[in-house]
Structure formats: structure tokens, C-alpha cells
Design a protein around this motif. Structure first.
Motif, PDB file in Angstrom:
ATOM      1  N   ARG A 194     111.717  38.032 -17.231  1.00 21.22           N
ATOM      2  CA  ARG A 194     111.040  39.187 -16.656  1.00 21.22           C
ATOM      3  C   ARG A 194     112.061  40.319 -16.513  1.00 21.22           C
ATOM      4  NH1 ARG A 194     107.810  35.637 -17.264  1.00 21.22           N
ATOM      5  NH2 ARG A 194     106.073  35.000 -15.902  1.00 21.22           N
ATOM      6  N   LEU A 195     111.633  41.542 -16.811  1.00 29.11           N
ATOM      7  CA  LEU A 195     112.502  42.703 -16.666  1.00 29.11           C
ATOM      8  C   LEU A 195     111.632  43.905 -16.345  1.00 29.11           C
ATOM      9  CD1 LEU A 195     115.509  43.524 -16.887  1.00 29.11           C
ATOM     10  CD2 LEU A 195     115.051  44.196 -19.252  1.00 29.11           C
ATOM     11  N   ARG A 196     111.948  44.580 -15.259  1.00 25.99           N
ATOM     12  CA  ARG A 196     111.144  45.740 -14.872  1.00 25.99           C
ATOM     13  C   ARG A 196     111.229  46.830 -15.941  1.00 25.99           C
ATOM     14  NH1 ARG A 196     112.307  44.483  -9.036  1.00 25.99           N
ATOM     15  NH2 ARG A 196     110.244  43.857  -8.252  1.00 25.99           N
ATOM     16  N   GLN A 197     110.137  47.558 -16.082  1.00 22.92           N
ATOM     17  CA  GLN A 197     109.943  48.500 -17.179  1.00 22.92           C
ATOM     18  C   GLN A 197     111.101  49.499 -17.345  1.00 22.92           C
ATOM     19  OE1 GLN A 197     107.292  48.448 -19.410  1.00 22.92           O
ATOM     20  NE2 GLN A 197     108.566  49.922 -20.500  1.00 22.92           N
ATOM     21  N   PRO A 198     111.615  50.115 -16.285  1.00 25.51           N
ATOM     22  CA  PRO A 198     112.664  51.122 -16.502  1.00 25.51           C
ATOM     23  C   PRO A 198     113.938  50.573 -17.123  1.00 25.51           C
ATOM     24  CG  PRO A 198     111.718  51.316 -14.306  1.00 25.51           C
ATOM     25  CD  PRO A 198     111.229  50.029 -14.870  1.00 25.51           C
ATOM     26  N   PHE A 199     114.116  49.245 -17.134  1.00 26.49           N
ATOM     27  CA  PHE A 199     115.371  48.655 -17.599  1.00 26.49           C
ATOM     28  C   PHE A 199     115.213  47.919 -18.921  1.00 26.49           C
ATOM     29  CE2 PHE A 199     115.330  48.906 -12.986  1.00 26.49           C
ATOM     30  CZ  PHE A 199     116.518  49.576 -12.723  1.00 26.49           C
ATOM     31  N   ARG A 200     114.064  48.069 -19.579  1.00 21.48           N
ATOM     32  CA  ARG A 200     113.808  47.290 -20.787  1.00 21.48           C
ATOM     33  C   ARG A 200     114.488  47.874 -22.020  1.00 21.48           C
ATOM     34  NH1 ARG A 200     107.420  45.547 -20.000  1.00 21.48           N
ATOM     35  NH2 ARG A 200     107.778  44.389 -18.062  1.00 21.48           N
ATOM     36  N   GLY A 201     114.899  49.092 -21.968  1.00 24.66           N
ATOM     37  CA  GLY A 201     115.643  49.650 -23.083  1.00 24.66           C
ATOM     38  C   GLY A 201     117.127  49.376 -22.918  1.00 24.66           C
ATOM     39  N   GLY A 202     117.886  49.837 -23.839  1.00 22.59           N
ATOM     40  CA  GLY A 202     119.336  49.727 -23.709  1.00 22.59           C
ATOM     41  C   GLY A 202     119.859  48.323 -23.947  1.00 22.59           C
ATOM     42  N   THR A 203     120.899  47.994 -23.182  1.00 22.45           N
ATOM     43  CA  THR A 203     121.643  46.756 -23.453  1.00 22.45           C
ATOM     44  C   THR A 203     121.362  45.652 -22.456  1.00 22.45           C
ATOM     45  OG1 THR A 203     123.527  47.516 -22.114  1.00 22.45           O
ATOM     46  CG2 THR A 203     123.506  48.131 -24.460  1.00 22.45           C
ATOM     47  N   ALA A 204     120.381  45.830 -21.576  1.00 28.06           N
ATOM     48  CA  ALA A 204     120.162  44.853 -20.508  1.00 28.06           C
ATOM     49  C   ALA A 204     119.899  43.454 -21.065  1.00 28.06           C
ATOM     50  CB  ALA A 204     119.002  45.301 -19.618  1.00 28.06           C
ATOM     51  N   LEU A 205     119.044  43.349 -22.082  1.00 27.53           N
ATOM     52  CA  LEU A 205     118.701  42.038 -22.626  1.00 27.53           C
ATOM     53  C   LEU A 205     119.909  41.360 -23.254  1.00 27.53           C
ATOM     54  CD1 LEU A 205     116.279  40.111 -23.073  1.00 27.53           C
ATOM     55  CD2 LEU A 205     116.032  41.147 -25.336  1.00 27.53           C
ATOM     56  N   ALA A 206     120.663  42.084 -24.059  1.00 26.89           N
ATOM     57  CA  ALA A 206     121.840  41.513 -24.708  1.00 26.89           C
ATOM     58  C   ALA A 206     122.869  41.079 -23.669  1.00 26.89           C
ATOM     59  CB  ALA A 206     122.444  42.513 -25.678  1.00 26.89           C
ATOM     60  N   ARG A 207     123.044  41.869 -22.609  1.00 25.29           N
ATOM     61  CA  ARG A 207     124.014  41.514 -21.566  1.00 25.29           C
ATOM     62  C   ARG A 207     123.546  40.280 -20.810  1.00 25.29           C
ATOM     63  NH1 ARG A 207     124.449  46.828 -18.244  1.00 25.29           N
ATOM     64  NH2 ARG A 207     125.856  45.548 -16.957  1.00 25.29           N
ATOM     65  N   GLY A 208     122.246  40.173 -20.590  1.00 21.09           N
ATOM     66  CA  GLY A 208     121.728  38.984 -19.927  1.00 21.09           C
ATOM     67  C   GLY A 208     121.962  37.732 -20.743  1.00 21.09           C
ATOM     68  N   TYR A 209     121.784  37.832 -22.061  1.00 24.66           N
ATOM     69  CA  TYR A 209     122.033  36.673 -22.914  1.00 24.66           C
ATOM     70  C   TYR A 209     123.517  36.346 -23.017  1.00 24.66           C
ATOM     71  CZ  TYR A 209     117.342  35.525 -24.492  1.00 24.66           C
ATOM     72  OH  TYR A 209     116.039  35.083 -24.541  1.00 24.66           O
ATOM     73  N   ARG A 210     124.370  37.332 -22.885  1.00 29.51           N
ATOM     74  CA  ARG A 210     125.812  37.032 -22.838  1.00 29.51           C
ATOM     75  C   ARG A 210     126.135  36.210 -21.607  1.00 29.51           C
ATOM     76  NH1 ARG A 210     126.645  42.317 -25.078  1.00 29.51           N
ATOM     77  NH2 ARG A 210     127.020  43.223 -23.010  1.00 29.51           N
ATOM     78  N   PHE A 211     125.501  36.544 -20.478  1.00 24.11           N
ATOM     79  CA  PHE A 211     125.710  35.752 -19.265  1.00 24.11           C
ATOM     80  C   PHE A 211     125.170  34.335 -19.471  1.00 24.11           C
ATOM     81  CE2 PHE A 211     124.708  34.153 -15.050  1.00 24.11           C
ATOM     82  CZ  PHE A 211     125.829  34.515 -14.316  1.00 24.11           C
ATOM     83  N   LEU A 212     124.006  34.238 -20.114  1.00 21.51           N
ATOM     84  CA  LEU A 212     123.434  32.922 -20.411  1.00 21.51           C
ATOM     85  C   LEU A 212     124.359  32.125 -21.323  1.00 21.51           C
ATOM     86  CD1 LEU A 212     121.020  30.954 -20.278  1.00 21.51           C
ATOM     87  CD2 LEU A 212     120.070  32.157 -22.254  1.00 21.51           C
ATOM     88  N   ARG A 213     124.991  32.789 -22.267  1.00 22.04           N
ATOM     89  CA  ARG A 213     125.942  32.109 -23.162  1.00 22.04           C
ATOM     90  C   ARG A 213     127.095  31.530 -22.376  1.00 22.04           C
ATOM     91  NH1 ARG A 213     128.328  29.241 -25.858  1.00 22.04           N
ATOM     92  NH2 ARG A 213     129.051  29.453 -28.021  1.00 22.04           N
ATOM     93  N   GLN A 214     127.539  32.211 -21.347  1.00 21.95           N
ATOM     94  CA  GLN A 214     128.607  31.668 -20.506  1.00 21.95           C
ATOM     95  C   GLN A 214     128.133  30.399 -19.785  1.00 21.95           C
ATOM     96  OE1 GLN A 214     129.961  34.798 -17.882  1.00 21.95           O
ATOM     97  NE2 GLN A 214     130.257  36.237 -19.557  1.00 21.95           N
ATOM     98  N   LEU A 215     126.905  30.414 -19.292  1.00 22.25           N
ATOM     99  CA  LEU A 215     126.365  29.215 -18.654  1.00 22.25           C
ATOM    100  C   LEU A 215     126.261  28.067 -19.659  1.00 22.25           C
ATOM    101  CD1 LEU A 215     123.446  30.718 -16.500  1.00 22.25           C
ATOM    102  CD2 LEU A 215     125.768  30.130 -15.749  1.00 22.25           C
ATOM    103  N   HIS A 216     125.905  28.398 -20.873  1.00 21.53           N
ATOM    104  CA  HIS A 216     125.750  27.387 -21.929  1.00 21.53           C
ATOM    105  C   HIS A 216     127.055  26.643 -22.198  1.00 21.53           C
ATOM    106  CE1 HIS A 216     124.412  25.585 -25.701  1.00 21.53           C
ATOM    107  NE2 HIS A 216     125.475  26.116 -26.302  1.00 21.53           N
ATOM    108  N   GLU A 217     128.169  27.268 -21.902  1.00 23.65           N
ATOM    109  CA  GLU A 217     129.465  26.644 -22.157  1.00 23.65           C
ATOM    110  C   GLU A 217     129.759  25.459 -21.258  1.00 23.65           C
ATOM    111  OE1 GLU A 217     132.292  29.809 -21.962  1.00 23.65           O
ATOM    112  OE2 GLU A 217     131.575  30.764 -23.817  1.00 23.65           O
ATOM    113  N   ASP A 218     128.850  25.150 -20.298  1.00 22.29           N
ATOM    114  CA  ASP A 218     129.055  23.954 -19.484  1.00 22.29           C
ATOM    115  C   ASP A 218     128.830  22.670 -20.281  1.00 22.29           C
ATOM    116  OD1 ASP A 218     126.283  23.779 -19.722  1.00 22.29           O
ATOM    117  OD2 ASP A 218     125.873  24.120 -17.597  1.00 22.29           O
TER     118      ASP A 218
END
Length: 365
Positions: free
Chosen positions: A86-110
Motif C-alpha cells: 500500500r502507498l498513499r497517492q501523493p507518494f506513488r511517483g518517484g523512487t519510493a517503490l524502488a527504495r522500499g524494495y531495496r529495504f526488502l532486499r536487505q531483509l532478504h539477506e537474512d
């Protein structure tokens, strides 16, 4: 914007985010988690993590990662599931999604899992294009086919397949639990991603509300288990709310509800009301016999909230039981099932054997 793992201080904001974001369709549905987001999140698997996107300490987005033990090619293994984006409408553009998946990639390293599953509503083409379009920085999404969710009216069952006359359906007794668990693991492993079942799983935090007495068995004349299914009522912590109907449907809904009542169907709820439903889980049928499934479903109808609401069952389009369920009067809701992975998970996904038909537990999605 920054990302972190959610804690209980984020609970009100997470529940509000789910209330505000309806799933599109001819009827818009909000998948809510009241009164405790984290109690509901635990039902997604053994490991459950929720990532929050924060802007000035305000939750503006979220996504969930879980890991559970399932059968891969007939062998027990850990596999992840990604959900709740889920992502609120004003933040759906730009790099928010890619940055979120980078954080998820860090979690994946467990190292808890090599890869993940995820589902996307079939009509949600924008999300499909965004996530499964090979966008830089995101993991790969491989389409594994259609996952169909059936909503069968408990009060208007018209079996299209005659039940097997030689099986007896009943609630499982406590003394039968070990036999039920053994049956589920023996026959469930034929399905790709079927959960590994243990006796202690019942009514654990991951299976909250699913107790041994909710399990129904179909036994042959010789006493052998021929099939298993369980009614899992999650309404105490997971709800589906009707947000609004498409205008054309809203106009005819009063007349449609009158016809539904005459034929024994539950009426379409008012906007803002909860959809009365219970999940049919751990469906496992020896040799995929449709007559056994019919006998079990008749038993469920008699013993699981008879005449009230809907019974929810999810099956992959390739599952032979999917063809059998289509013979019952039901509503259908289609999604696409994806394998999601970074490069370290490619060998596992490449190695999925096609003769193992995918299975997902709709109650854990």
C-alpha cells in the motif's frame, strides 16, 4: 522518506492505511485487520515482517514479508510471501517503490528463504505493469498462472457433482488429529507450495482460530481418510468490507438482492458493511476425486455456519479440483500468481517441477 520494520506503535496507522485502500473491481473491497494488525499479520506465516514507509514519522506506505514452511517439489522447504503493498497517492511517483524494495532486499539477506510468492489482482493492470514489468531495482516476477478465489453461497448450494455415497463426513475427533496431519502431509506434498502441517500448528498464532474441531474428514467404508477440509473463521481479526459498488450495480442492487433472497443466496451487503465469509482451508483430496470433494462440501455446508454468508476457497487454474468447484454456484475472483526472486533465488524457481500443481491457502494471503 525512510523505511523501517513496523512495531506496535504503528498499529493504528497500518489499520487506517488498509481501511483507506480498497481493491478495485465491480465491487471495491477493503481488506481490514481489526482490532490488531499484528494478530492478523501472524496468520501469513511463521516469520512475519511488515515494512513501513515513513514521511516525517507519518506512515504513508507498507508492505509485508512472511516466510513459511511448504512443499517444493514434494520436499519441505522455506518459502516467502509478499503481500499488503500500500502507498498513499501523493507518494506513488518517484523512487519510493524502488527504495522500499531495496529495504526488502536487505531483509532478504537474512537467508530465511530463497524466493517468494505474490498475487496481483488480474484486473489491476497498473500494478502488474509496475511490479512485473522488469523495472530496475525490483526483483523478478515470474507468472505462474491464474489463482481463482471462489465465493460459494452457503445457503444456495446446488451440487453439480454427485457426492460419493461410500464416504462418511464428520468433524475430526481429537484422537484423529495425528491421522489427519499424516494425511495432509502425505497427499498435500503433491501440490507445489502446500503447507507443511504439524499437530501444534492448530490454533497457534500462525493458525489463529483454526482448531482441530474445525477440521472435517471424509472416510471410506474401510475407515481410510479420503479427504480433509477445514473451516477457518478469521473474522475476529481479518475482515473484508464492501466500500462501494460500481454505479450500474448499485442501481440494480435492491432488485438483485430480492432475487438472491428468493434463490437462497445471501444478499449483497450494504456499502460499509462487512462481507460475511469463512475460509475453506487445507483442502486435500485423495486422487483428486471430485465425488469426495462434493461429499466434504456438503458436510461443510451442514456444519459450518449453515445458511449464512459465503465460503471462500482458492485454487490454481490447473488444479483439477478447480474444475469441480466451478460446478457449484459461486462468484469468482481471479488473480495472477507470481514467483518473486532475486538472482540467488533463480535456481529454486527454475527448478520448480511442472507436474506439481501450485497451491495457496487463501486464508494466509
Amino acid at each position: 522518506m525512510h523505511f523501517e520494520l513496523a512495531g506496535h506503535r504503528h498499529d493504528p496507522a497500518l489499520r487506517a492505511l488498509l481501511r483507506e485502500h480498497a481493491m478495485p473491481g465491480w465491487v471495491e473491497l477493503a481488506l481490514e485487520r481489526e482490532p490488531d494488525f499484528f494478530a492478523a499479520a501472524a496468520a501469513t506465516g511463521g516469520l512475519s515482517q511488515t515494512v513501513v514507509a515513513l514521511e516525517n514519522d507519518t506512515v504513508v506506505g507498507m508492505g509485508c514479508r512472511s516466510v513459511r514452511e511448504v512443499y517444493l517439489n514434494g520436499r519441505a522447504a522455506s518459502l516467502g510471501y509478499l503481500s499488503g503493498l500500500r502507498l498513499r497517492q501523493p507518494f506513488r511517483g518517484g523512487t519510493a517503490l524502488a527504495r522500499g524494495y531495496r529495504f526488502l532486499r536487505q531483509l532478504h539477506e537474512d537467508g530465511r528463504t530463497p524466493a517468494y510468492l505474490s498475487t496481483i489482482i488480474e484486473g489491476n493492470r497498473d500494478v502488474m505493469a509496475l511490479l512485473a514489468g522488469g523495472r530496475a531495482g525490483l526483483p523478478r516476477y515470474r507468472d505462474l498462472g491464474r489463482y481463482v478465489t471462489f465465493a460459494v453461497a452457503l445457503g444456495a448450494w446446488m451440487p453439480g457433482r454427485r457426492p460419493r455415497p461410500d464416504v462418511t463426513v464428520s468433524h475430526a475427533a481429537p484422537s484423529e488429529l495425528d491421522a489427519v496431519v499424516a494425511f495432509l502431509n502425505e497427499h498435500g506434498r503433491r501440490r507445489q507450495f502446500f503447507p507443511v502441517v504439524r499437530r501444534e500448528d492448530f490454533d497457534s498464532p500462525a493458525w489463529l482460530g483454526l482448531q482441530p474441531r474445525n477440521v472435517m474428514t471424509a472416510r471410506g467404508a474401510d475407515g481410510r481418510i479420503e479427504g480433509v477440509a477445514a473451516c477457518w473463521d478469521q473474522s475476529a481479526y481479518k475482515q473484508t468490507r464492501v466500500v462501494r459498488y460500481r454505479r450500474s450495480l448499485a442501481t440494480v442492487r435492491p432488485l438483485l438482492n430480492a432475487l438472491l433472497r428468493l434463490t437462497g443466496f445471501p444478499p449483497l451487503p450494504d456499502e460499509g458493511a462487512m462481507l460475511p465469509a469463512v475460509n475453506l482451508s487445507l483442502v486435500c483430496i485423495r486422487d483428486d476425486d471430485p465425488g469426495t470433494l462434493a461429499a466434504l462440501l456438503n458436510g461443510v455446508r451442514a456444519g459450518c455456519r449453515r445458511g449464512r454468508g459465503w465460503l471462500i476457497l482458492g485454487l490454481h487454474e490447473r488444479d483439477p479440483l478447480c474444475r469441480a468447484v466451478r460446478r457449484w454456484t459461486s462468484l469468482r475472483y481471479a488473480s495472477r500468481l507470481y514467483a518473486v526472486y532475486w538472482e540467488d533465488g533463480r535456481p529454486v524457481i527454475d527448478g520448480l517441477e511442472p507436474d506439481h500443481i501450485p497451491h495457496l491457502e487463501v486464508a494466509t494471503l
